[in-house]
Scaffold this motif. Structure first.
Motif, mmCIF file in Angstrom:
data_model
loop_
_atom_site.group_PDB
_atom_site.id
_atom_site.type_symbol
_atom_site.label_atom_id
_atom_site.label_comp_id
_atom_site.label_asym_id
_atom_site.label_seq_id
_atom_site.Cartn_x
_atom_site.Cartn_y
_atom_site.Cartn_z
ATOM 1 N N THR A 5 0.482 -1.460 -0.123
ATOM 2 C CA THR A 5 0.122 -0.233 -0.090
ATOM 3 C C THR A 5 0.392 1.376 0.064
ATOM 4 O OG1 THR A 5 -1.993 -1.195 1.255
ATOM 5 C CG2 THR A 5 -1.689 1.320 1.401
ATOM 6 N N SER A 6 1.952 1.284 0.508
ATOM 7 C CA SER A 6 2.901 2.354 0.759
ATOM 8 C C SER A 6 3.803 2.593 -0.563
ATOM 9 C CB SER A 6 3.501 2.324 1.652
ATOM 10 O OG SER A 6 4.403 1.073 1.718
ATOM 11 N N ALA A 7 3.812 1.802 -1.549
ATOM 12 C CA ALA A 7 3.984 2.243 -2.999
ATOM 13 C C ALA A 7 3.466 1.993 -4.270
ATOM 14 C CB ALA A 7 4.519 0.990 -2.748
ATOM 15 N N VAL A 8 1.847 2.712 -3.355
ATOM 16 C CA VAL A 8 0.768 3.075 -4.205
ATOM 17 C C VAL A 8 1.002 4.362 -4.188
ATOM 18 C CG1 VAL A 8 -0.875 2.662 -5.305
ATOM 19 C CG2 VAL A 8 0.359 0.857 -4.468
ATOM 20 N N GLN A 9 0.952 5.199 -5.774
ATOM 21 C CA GLN A 9 1.413 6.539 -5.303
ATOM 22 C C GLN A 9 -0.149 6.612 -5.979
ATOM 23 O OE1 GLN A 9 3.548 7.921 -8.659
ATOM 24 N NE2 GLN A 9 3.814 10.353 -6.873
ATOM 25 N N ARG A 10 -0.890 7.422 -5.083
ATOM 26 C CA ARG A 10 -1.968 8.396 -4.958
ATOM 27 C C ARG A 10 -2.076 9.834 -5.692
ATOM 28 N NH1 ARG A 10 -7.272 9.791 -1.667
ATOM 29 N NH2 ARG A 10 -8.093 9.887 -3.059
ATOM 30 N N PHE A 11 -2.703 9.577 -6.947
ATOM 31 C CA PHE A 11 -3.096 10.992 -8.346
ATOM 32 C C PHE A 11 -4.631 11.572 -7.628
ATOM 33 C CE2 PHE A 11 -0.407 8.247 -9.708
ATOM 34 C CZ PHE A 11 0.885 8.638 -10.126
ATOM 35 N N LEU A 12 -3.909 13.119 -7.450
ATOM 36 C CA LEU A 12 -5.437 13.308 -7.521
ATOM 37 C C LEU A 12 -6.127 14.152 -8.586
ATOM 38 C CD1 LEU A 12 -5.216 15.139 -3.836
ATOM 39 C CD2 LEU A 12 -6.545 13.223 -4.075
ATOM 40 N N LYS A 13 -6.801 14.032 -9.052
ATOM 41 C CA LYS A 13 -8.099 14.894 -9.890
ATOM 42 C C LYS A 13 -7.470 16.354 -9.844
ATOM 43 C CE LYS A 13 -11.104 11.694 -12.083
ATOM 44 N NZ LYS A 13 -12.011 11.807 -12.181
ATOM 45 N N THR A 14 -7.961 17.398 -10.607
ATOM 46 C CA THR A 14 -7.215 19.085 -10.768
ATOM 47 C C THR A 14 -8.294 19.860 -9.773
ATOM 48 O OG1 THR A 14 -6.467 19.216 -12.553
ATOM 49 C CG2 THR A 14 -7.306 21.006 -11.682
ATOM 50 N N PRO A 15 -9.454 19.444 -9.507
ATOM 51 C CA PRO A 15 -9.930 20.075 -8.364
ATOM 52 C C PRO A 15 -9.753 19.359 -7.052
ATOM 53 C CG PRO A 15 -12.237 18.769 -9.890
ATOM 54 C CD PRO A 15 -10.067 18.522 -10.285
ATOM 55 N N ASP A 16 -9.821 18.358 -7.243
ATOM 56 C CA ASP A 16 -9.247 18.189 -4.854
ATOM 57 C C ASP A 16 -7.777 18.022 -4.819
ATOM 58 O OD1 ASP A 16 -11.336 16.315 -5.195
ATOM 59 O OD2 ASP A 16 -11.008 14.204 -6.458
ATOM 60 N N ALA A 17 -6.907 18.156 -6.302
ATOM 61 C CA ALA A 17 -5.502 18.414 -5.669
ATOM 62 C C ALA A 17 -5.652 20.211 -5.000
ATOM 63 C CB ALA A 17 -4.980 18.533 -7.140
ATOM 64 N N ALA A 18 -6.420 20.798 -6.213
ATOM 65 C CA ALA A 18 -6.851 22.557 -5.883
ATOM 66 C C ALA A 18 -7.159 22.205 -3.888
ATOM 67 C CB ALA A 18 -8.275 22.648 -7.148
ATOM 68 N N ILE A 19 -8.188 21.792 -3.660
ATOM 69 C CA ILE A 19 -8.391 22.144 -2.344
ATOM 70 C C ILE A 19 -7.976 21.489 -1.206
ATOM 71 C CG2 ILE A 19 -10.120 20.344 -0.473
ATOM 72 C CD1 ILE A 19 -12.088 20.193 -3.032
ATOM 73 N N HIS A 20 -6.627 20.358 -1.582
ATOM 74 C CA HIS A 20 -5.338 19.873 -0.966
ATOM 75 C C HIS A 20 -4.732 21.050 -0.715
ATOM 76 C CE1 HIS A 20 -2.541 17.152 0.691
ATOM 77 N NE2 HIS A 20 -1.556 17.938 -0.430
ATOM 78 N N LEU A 21 -4.395 21.729 -0.878
ATOM 79 C CA LEU A 21 -4.059 22.864 -1.730
ATOM 80 C C LEU A 21 -4.412 24.536 -0.623
ATOM 81 C CD1 LEU A 21 -0.803 22.812 -4.997
ATOM 82 C CD2 LEU A 21 -0.721 22.500 -2.988
ATOM 83 N N GLY A 22 -5.044 24.311 -1.196
ATOM 84 C CA GLY A 22 -6.134 25.528 -0.846
ATOM 85 C C GLY A 22 -6.243 26.614 -1.727
ATOM 86 N N LEU A 23 -6.483 26.034 -3.303
ATOM 87 C CA LEU A 23 -6.497 27.530 -4.385
ATOM 88 C C LEU A 23 -8.237 26.619 -5.078
ATOM 89 C CD1 LEU A 23 -2.860 26.727 -5.696
ATOM 90 C CD2 LEU A 23 -3.608 28.361 -3.891
ATOM 91 N N SER A 24 -7.915 27.671 -6.045
ATOM 92 C CA SER A 24 -9.281 27.086 -6.529
ATOM 93 C C SER A 24 -8.596 26.435 -7.526
ATOM 94 C CB SER A 24 -9.914 28.387 -7.215
ATOM 95 O OG SER A 24 -9.236 28.494 -8.081
ATOM 96 N N ALA A 25 -9.371 25.700 -7.786
ATOM 97 C CA ALA A 25 -9.102 24.647 -9.530
ATOM 98 C C ALA A 25 -8.663 25.594 -10.956
ATOM 99 C CB ALA A 25 -10.469 23.580 -9.952
ATOM 100 N N ARG A 26 -9.422 26.747 -10.916
ATOM 101 C CA ARG A 26 -9.036 27.522 -11.642
ATOM 102 C C ARG A 26 -7.548 27.816 -12.055
ATOM 103 N NH1 ARG A 26 -8.141 28.816 -16.496
ATOM 104 N NH2 ARG A 26 -8.276 30.232 -17.677
ATOM 105 N N THR A 27 -6.894 28.017 -10.135
ATOM 106 C CA THR A 27 -5.829 29.558 -10.215
ATOM 107 C C THR A 27 -5.190 27.867 -10.524
ATOM 108 O OG1 THR A 27 -6.460 30.743 -8.462
ATOM 109 C CG2 THR A 27 -4.479 29.550 -8.375
ATOM 110 N N LEU A 28 -5.420 26.848 -10.053
ATOM 111 C CA LEU A 28 -4.223 25.880 -10.544
ATOM 112 C C LEU A 28 -4.292 25.000 -11.878
ATOM 113 C CD1 LEU A 28 -2.768 23.609 -9.156
ATOM 114 C CD2 LEU A 28 -4.452 22.103 -8.673
ATOM 115 N N GLU A 29 -5.183 25.531 -12.662
ATOM 116 C CA GLU A 29 -4.960 25.371 -14.321
ATOM 117 C C GLU A 29 -4.166 26.105 -15.042
ATOM 118 O OE1 GLU A 29 -9.540 25.531 -15.096
ATOM 119 O OE2 GLU A 29 -9.605 23.953 -14.477
ATOM 120 N N LYS A 30 -4.245 27.726 -14.194
ATOM 121 C CA LYS A 30 -3.308 28.437 -14.490
ATOM 122 C C LYS A 30 -1.844 28.197 -14.189
ATOM 123 C CE LYS A 30 -6.810 32.497 -14.219
ATOM 124 N NZ LYS A 30 -7.344 33.745 -13.781
#
Length: 82
Positions: A5-30
């Protein structure tokens, strides 16, 4: 075949990645368009971010005080025109 389980890398789509960073999805797209954001991967037609890459990018902007030069600069999501 068993994958640890620790070797499996987890990926997030843009909306979830933006939430993770505390940004809007649009900001992350820019950031992605201008090349100022975190490393991403294109899998088929989808853009995904590894959680480790998001955390590494956020770490670049880490500061302890206003006088701390830090490790680098998280650039703005759009180029600065002068």
């Amino acid at each position: 075949m068993e994958i640890a389980t620790s070797a499996v890398q987890r990926f997030l789509k843009t909306p979830d990645a933006a939430i993770h960073l505390g940004l809007s999805a649009r900001t992350l797209e820019k950031h992605r368009c201008y090349g100022t954001g975190p490393v991403y991967r294109k899998l088929g037609g989808r853009i995904v971010y590894a959680i480790a890459d998001l955390n590494a990018w956020a770490e670049i902007g880490r500061r302890n005080s206003t006088s701390d030069p830090g490790k680098g600069v998280c650039l703005p999501a759009r180029p600065v025109r002068r």
